[in-house]
Write an enzyme that holds these catalytic residues in place. Structure first.
Site, PDB file in Angstrom:
ATOM      1  N   GLU A   1      15.868  30.954  18.407  1.00  0.00           N
ATOM      2  CA  GLU A   1      16.729  30.296  19.391  1.00  0.00           C
ATOM      3  C   GLU A   1      16.657  31.087  20.681  1.00  0.00           C
ATOM      4  O   GLU A   1      16.964  32.271  20.694  1.00  0.00           O
ATOM      5  CB  GLU A   1      18.177  30.256  18.887  1.00  0.00           C
ATOM      6  CG  GLU A   1      18.385  29.340  17.703  1.00  0.00           C
ATOM      7  CD  GLU A   1      18.193  27.867  18.034  1.00  0.00           C
ATOM      8  OE1 GLU A   1      18.336  27.502  19.223  1.00  0.00           O
ATOM      9  OE2 GLU A   1      17.881  27.100  17.119  1.00  0.00           O
TER      10      GLU A   1
ATOM     11  N   CYS B   1      24.021  30.697  25.923  1.00  0.00           N
ATOM     12  CA  CYS B   1      22.769  29.954  26.085  1.00  0.00           C
ATOM     13  C   CYS B   1      23.075  28.492  26.362  1.00  0.00           C
ATOM     14  O   CYS B   1      22.267  27.777  26.939  1.00  0.00           O
ATOM     15  CB  CYS B   1      21.837  30.125  24.894  1.00  0.00           C
ATOM     16  SG  CYS B   1      22.663  30.103  23.323  1.00  0.00           S
TER      17      CYS B   1
END
Lengths: 995, 995
Positions: B754, B788
């Site tokens: 990720e 994020c």
């Protein structure tokens, strides 16, 4: 069990009922040893009938008993099978189970003796001498006999020869003894005189180690040759030889063989010939009519033993597994009704066929007698056959009424006898059995004597009900190559395909065929002089152009509704279904696949399209996330972009199609690079996709050398996804290359990577070797071992090791290595000269480093044939033990025990397939837990994974853990998008969004 | 609707019924404009009540109407909402819809005028002058008034100031006009004299752009300051000021504010003060008792408007979303019964509290009058308040009986008025509303007048029934930081954690703490002088040792039943639940997270453990493959081996825990490398895992620099699995490195990766900006943009662009940038000096290359603070537009239309989160289809994904398409094994295996 209104009852029903009542009355008072309340057997049967789980465990234990030579093994199996259901057992047995761990030496022999005694009730004798004594005793009761030699399933030629010898011995023994029994008994006396007193029943499956129903023109002469001495001896002794009828798969061949015998000059006159016909088969009335017509034409009298059939469960299950029509009637009473129709058919032709009725059913018997009388036949013109050890009251009642009775007398050892015993156990405890109804369930006589035909009309068949159940995935049924017409069609397809070979297949990019500078020839590996066609080699620039076109076309393809893409795959499947023979025939010629395996490749391709279409429809709506009121949250799956599909030659259609179909249906565009050895079948598949409606921008055809075209695709930054099946070496390189991210590359690249295997199969003590050995031979040598799933390491537990080796070579020797265009071929050539050279070297090296147990023969000529080979004494770290050879090479290892066998199986760099043959529930459970492989098979071969049923793929150096044909597969071709919408406005959420 | 037996009815029930009948009788004959059969409104309401889907679409359309400035937009929305339900509309409207595409200029103004007219029925006036005229008219009818200024939701300080000014204007206008109305009307006359004729209702949410229920000690003084001029003017005019009660979240703060006003010297005497209390809240009886006690203590009389409450759906949904106890009664009649109890409570304290009853319910009214009379009170001592434009017959009936009536008069523009209108529509069409029952459904008077208390006992609450439904995953409820005691506990935890800082956390390998040569300090980013602790840096050799130990321990761990591993995770969750305040407080100090976000991190960690445990239990049994009779086929999932977990600092517990929990529960062993910035919280988590029962060989703690420890783990051939969350640069390197297969390496390595995001949110024309702007500000600047998922590209459709910019900076300016240990802080520091320097440079560069719309202030001191900044006029290829900055920097883009907005949103190398605010069903549908991101959010902020509800993760350069907290996640940590067992023996398969 409603009886239909009397208007539907035939005119003879009163007579049948009257006779039936007389038979029942005659049965009263007679001893009924099998179903009396006394005895261990009766108690066990009673419990089995009341408890299905106990029945399963008990019969499975009995089944394995003969193979358990040590007391410890015997007791372990007994505990595993019966430990859970001990409550059903008598206190004595429960005590025995508790004790058995510490006193197996005491318990095992006692239980074994009990079971043996029980089994012996149904077996007329272990040796010819025993048998003679039994037949003499029956003669004293006025019963005739027919003898059946219990045969271990025959998997080697030596075993088949042994069966023939044993039949000759029995003929000799009985032939010598019968005259000494005195005058013929009442059952030997028909109105026309004495019938053959010596009757022999033969099972054709025991006559040949590998009957090829697919090639009857080869099998029938072999069977005739094996039968010849028996027939000659029977003729000399005035005996009757009867062909038993076994499973449906052998039916046509058995009929063909019997017809040959009727016709053949050497058997035209004698001996007397008979055949069993099964009334539960939908085909049987027509088959019987054909036989009668042929016999009438030949003027050759013969005997039919009409039976209902003993493999109903098996036939039903097998047909459902294969998606074939049910060969048997769906309901018991339909078989009963057919039995009566065929009874009348036989009696109508009494001038050419002698009728014997193999049944314990009083209704069926009474019907036969009444129908005979109605036709003016003396009932002693027909014969009633019943199994030795069963239905004694019925036999005696018939005798008391002056009818002829013949007992079917199995003869032989405990080992094959136990399988026979289990079949009898199943028969006696079946919910539908006449004996159970009569003696256990206490069904009334009127009901037992009702006309089965009246029930046929009343009750719909359960098969019809099944068809109405909701649609779900079903594998495409394989061809039934036992059928003459199917084989004829296949042969025609081969001829037609052959007539159209030799074409050019250039790359096709964005709908345009390129003009290749270099071409790759595709040849028939069985005959390299035969050119299948040639493929134009794509250049690296062409590969780039294909990717660029795919990038342009992909977004529109992904935007089309998933259902449309699924429908295109379904159209492709429909086209392949329509052209399945052509596609299979092309594989026979281009990659050397035997017929059945070529057909399997085509059905697998069809399955992939249908299954992935269904899967995509399932996934198209997305998956609901954890729900709360006021929010709608769902995860949708979408395409990754452009996929490169790099396919192998060994499943030239199925694997290419599977990877391509998965990529397309999920909305990716595909650049398809087929293997250099099988471009013609690939080109045919490409055309099918276009014909089915895949837009020309979405699928591109770029054959060529892997090092050029494949490598270019793998490194291309716009290829988001690579689906590869092939060698470990290439796979690892792709895995590594694809993980490098070029500047500006839009996506992390995903690789779906299926590589090789070094697959092991364990044979446990207690395994059913009759099933294991053919499965082993097929798993190792089918398609010359050129499957990633193929067996290459056979691991045998010490206790059975030597016995397995004894039979293994013989079993393998029954394989036919030949050109795959012949239906009889089991093993064809390997793919090309390189593979042939490599494999021949491997076998040579193996013969030096290990012991060559067996090596097959190969046909002459220039084909790339490699003799199948089996090695023993293989060093565990040798190349033979460790490397994937991708050919017909099998290494056998001895394991001290099951622990070592599992450790050995798992001691590999690969983890693709693995298998176990065992009848130990505990060992089966351990294998399920402990075997390290992507596909594990228990009590079956380890190749032949079917879409949906066996999601396929491995890990370690076998692959990345993806499962083709499984429910997770399409997810690898997509990226998920989770979409959460707040549907609350002004404090108000639509009702249907609330949890 | 069963009425309980009369024995349960109170002694005054006959009197209540008698009065109720009189009121109903008085209502007869009166005109009932709202619910007559005439008029467009009546027809629409009638249809809405009969068709839930139509109601939803209609009300949603009405809701968006005020923001639709162009005719084309108006018609497009109308077609989108009402096109599907056109069948429900009158022929005229249907014709209009058909026409509208070609004649929007004709259709839109007409429909808009209709809707406006309807809305105006409920609004007393658009301007003070209109309002004065209305109040004058009411005065003529003998009705008093209380005025409420309809306020757009206030999201900037300027808007709050404007609200204050408008209230002052209304006070002035009415104050000047009322004397001219003549003498007080009957409703102004209480037994004790004239009540304040001028009444003003105030909503505290309109007084402050960012009320911080989490920090009432800061919010209350701000609210008092805003109220001060209003209170002073009211005092001067002899007016009463009433605080309205809004959503439950504001309740405690409103009560606190009101108590302050009662106490404060400047308002101790005047003006008259009132407060609304909601009987549907379970808290209200206790709250009222506390208020009365305090007023009694102060000797300060006040007024209560007792209402039932208007946010029942909202409160119910919100509580269910958060897993909090329901603050409202589950059933309408429970609220009615509570209303009556509180009526008696008010009347019992009539000496200190004046009672006003805000209800249209005849039963509630009659009950209040009878209870007053019973206490010897003149019914004119109490007041009945009803909404302007509704329930006219009730008002007139009460007046005819001599009771006092006050109308609640909203005043203001169409835009805020429409939200008010929709609430009234919902109220009038609610299944449970008294007006609907009375005027539409024709419920009988006896039933309408029944005692609600008797139904409370009879009917079980639906909440209780819900609890009995099968267990499924529920997110851990967040702390309710509006509660005083919860905040107190949090503050105590902060203090306690602070007292225990500064400890050493060496690597722990195989249960042994190492003796590190080098240490990494962890400091408080808000105050770098404060050391949180230090972590020992593991060496490469220690990383190897950890892997080796993990390799040894993993097989036994994998062999443990999945349920045991799941139970260990559940124990870890339980420990974290117990220590949640400590774990959150530690995050406040170690990474600078504000309270609520620190709490969210802990609940997410708990969720991961509980969710993955449940998922593993689900997967443990395997997944059945396509079934055929005679075969048992199932796919099991098993561990991959050793996992390296490489975690980031921004969710120092949640992400570390999520990746680790997934790896552990699936049977892998884990080597855990936390971020260098947050090793202390990681060490705490490591200890929790050990405490929960993870064996010491199965989890290893190796803090250290990524380039050393992380790189070593990634390249290690025995690490089968790498779970990484972090930067794109590191992620790509891991992706590449892990794909290299070393000789002898057992598995292809799997990477779960990720990385970052450059996340866009689109504001469409028609968006609800009152909801959008606070969500935007929170998504961009929450935790200083260090997520994020954070918003960094705001894309505004041209039609609303300027309006959005006008309000955006003001909304952002209400954020508090401060040390996160303070409850009021919205934005804390960034993680370290490097990030601070980088971000300050980015902002400086941005200010040169684009236009700085707004920039926040930062506190003084050495903390790593960065001022949040918003840029406009950002070049689309600039670094500001393209690069992930991982800080509080927002770029705003203008899009010509929705098409361009979507294209712009998708024009990014990343694809992590994206969002849309829109009330166009068609645009929402397009966003669902077309936005390219792993997580898409509609009409909500784009951060704050919850486990299970929002499976999290993206693709492109954001990640590999894995979804943490989703149903596919665990599959990535495992390899599948498909196990097919042939269960057919002797033609017999156990019954339960058959399909």
């Amino acid at each position: 069990m409603p009886v239909a209104p009397s208007s539907a009852v035939g005119p003879l029903q009163p007579a049948v009922e009257e006779l039936g009542q007389r038979i029942f009355t005659a049965m009263e008072g007679a001893a009924a040893p099998l179903f009396s309340a006394e005895g261990v057997y009766a108690r066990l049967m009673d419990r089995a009938m009341r408890n299905e789980a106990f029945k399963t465990q008990l019969f499975r234990f009995v089944d394995v008993v003969p193979t358990l030579t040590s007391n410890a093994e015997f007791v372990r199996h007994m505990q595993e099978y019966l430990g859970d259901v001990a409550g059903e057992l008598s206190p004595v047995l429960k005590g025995g189970l508790a004790l058995s761990g510490i006193a197996s030496g005491l318990v095992a022999p006692a239980v074994r003796a009990n079971i043996t005694t029980l089994a012996r009730q149904f077996i007329a004798g272990a040796s010819p001498a025993d048998l003679v004594a039994t037949v003499r005793r029956l003669h004293g009761l006025g019963h005739a006999a027919t003898v059946d030699l219990l045969g271990e399933v025959v998997i080697t030629d030596a075993e088949a020869e042994h069966y023939v010898q044993r039949n000759l011995e029995v003929l000799d023994a009985l032939g010598a003894a019968i005259p000494g029994f005195g005058p013929p008994c009442a059952s030997d006396l028909a109105p026309g005189g004495v019938v053959p007193r010596l009757n022999l029943s033969i099972k054709i499956s025991a006559l040949d180690a590998r009957i090829q129903t697919i090639a009857p023109e080869r099998s029938v002469p072999r069977l005739v040759a094996r039968l010849r001495p028996i027939l000659a001896r029977a003729a000399a002794l005035g005996a009757l030889v009867n062909l038993d009828m076994e499973s449906f798969a052998f039916k046509d061949l058995t009929l063909r063989l019997f017809t040959e015998l009727l016709r053949a000059p050497e058997t035209a006159a004698s001996p007397s010939l008979g055949i069993a016909i099964q009334a539960y088969l939908r085909d049987s009335e027509a088959d019987l009519a054909a036989l009668i017509a042929e016999a009438r034409r030949l003027g050759r009298r013969f005997t039919v033993r009409l039976v209902k059939g003993a493999y109903w469960d098996y036939e039903t299950i097998l047909a459902r597994q294969r998606g074939w029509p049910q060969p048997v009637w769906a309901r018991k009473h339909e078989s009963d009704a057919c039995f009566e129709r065929m009874t009348r058919q036989l009696l109508d032709h009494a001038d050419v066929v002698s009728a014997a009725f193999g049944t314990h059913n009083v209704r069926s018997i009474a019907h036969a007698v009444v129908q005979a009388q109605r036709r003016g036949l003396d009932p002693r013109a027909i014969e009633f056959q019943m199994l030795f050890g069963m239905a004694e009251p019925v036999k005696r009642a018939l005798r008391s009424l002056g009818l002829r009775v013949r007992e079917y007398c199995p003869c032989g050892d405990l080992l094959p006898g136990m399988a026979y015993f289990v079949r009898r156990l199943l028969e006696n405890t079946s919910n539908e059995g006449f004996l159970r109804h009569t003696f256990v369930d206490g069904v009334g006589r009127a009901q037992l004597l009702a006309d089965p035909a009246t029930r046929v009309a009343a009750a719909p068949s359960p098969a019809a009900a099944k068809a109405a159940s909701p649609v779900e995935f079903r594998n495409e049924p394989p061809l039934d190559l036992t059928r003459d017409n199917v084989r004829r069609d296949f042969a025609v397809a081969l001829k037609e395909v052959r007539g159209s070979l030799g074409r050019d297949h250039p790359p096709v990019i964005d709908g345009r065929r390129t003009r290749p500078a270099t071409w790759i020839d595709s040849v028939n590996p069985a005959d390299p002089a035969e050119r299948i066609g040639r493929a134009g080699s794509a250049t690296a620039a062409e590969a780039d152009a294909a990717v660029a076109a795919a990038v342009r076309a992909q977004p529109a393809w992904a935007r089309r509704p998933a259902g449309e893409r699924a429908a295109i795959l379904e159209r492709a499947a429909a086209i392949m279904r329509q052209r399945r023979l052509e596609l299979a025939a092309l594989q026979v010629l281009e990659v050397g696949k035997p017929w059945a395996e070529a057909d399997g490749d085509v059905t697998e391709a069809i399955d992939f399209c249908v299954y992935y279409a269904a899967e995509m429809r399932r996934l198209a709506g997305g998956v609901a996330n954890v729900a709360v009121p006021g929010e709608s949250s769902i995860t949708h799956y979408g395409a990754r972009g452009v996929a490169a599909v790099i396919a192998p030659w060994n499943f030239p259609l199925a694997i290419l199609c599977g990877m391509t179909a998965a990529a397309l249906v999920t909305g990716n565009a595909v650049v398809m690079k087929p293997a250099e050895q099988s471009p013609v079948i690939a080109a045919r598949f490409f055309d099918i996709l276009i014909e089915a409606g895949v837009p020309s921008g979405v699928i591109h055809f770029v054959p060529g050398p892997g090092e050029e075209v494949g490598a270019r695709l793998v490194a291309h930054p716009r290829v988001a996804l690579i689906a590869f099946t092939g060698s470990r070496e290439v796979g690892l390189k792709i895995w590594e290359t694809a993980a490098r991210t070029a500047p500006g590359q839009p996506e992390l690249r995903k690789v779906i990577c299926e590589m090789g295997g070094k697959n092991a199969l364990i044979v446990d003590s207690g395994a059913d070797l009759d099933e294991a050995l053919p499965a082993i031979v097929h798993s190792a040598f089918g398609f010359a071992g050129q499957k990633c799933s193929a067996l290459s390491r056979l691991i045998v537990v010490d206790a059975v090791h030597d016995h397995v080796l004894e039979r293994l070579a013989g079993c393998a020797a029954t394989l036919h290595v030949d050109r795959p265009e012949y239906a009889h071929t089991h093993v064809g050539p390997v793919i090309d000269a390189t593979a042939q050279r490599r494999l021949l070297a491997t076998i040579d090296e193996g013969a030096r480093s290990a012991r060559l147990l067996w090596r097959g023969d190969v046909p002459a000529g220039s084909g790339f044939f490699v003799p199948p080979a089996i090695f023993t004494d293989v060093a565990r770290d040798s190349r033979l033990a460790r490397d994937e050879h991708f050919g017909p090479v099998l290494a056998v290892f001895r394991a001290a025990d099951f622990d070592e066998a599992v450790a050995l199986a798992n001691d590999s760099a690969y983890a693709l397939t693995a298998g176990l043959f065992s009848r130990s529930p505990a060992h089966i459970a351990r294998a399920r837990e402990e075997l390290v492989a992507g596909n594990i098979y228990i009590n079956r071969g380890i190749t032949g994974a079917l879409v949906g049923r066996h999601p396929f793929g491995g890990f370690r150096m076998s692959g990345g853990g993806t499962k083709a044909g499984g429910p997770d597969y399409l997810l690898h071709f997509m990226v998920p998008r989770s979409i959460a919408e707040n549907v609350l406005r002004r404090g108000f959420a639509p009702g249907d969004e609330e949890a």
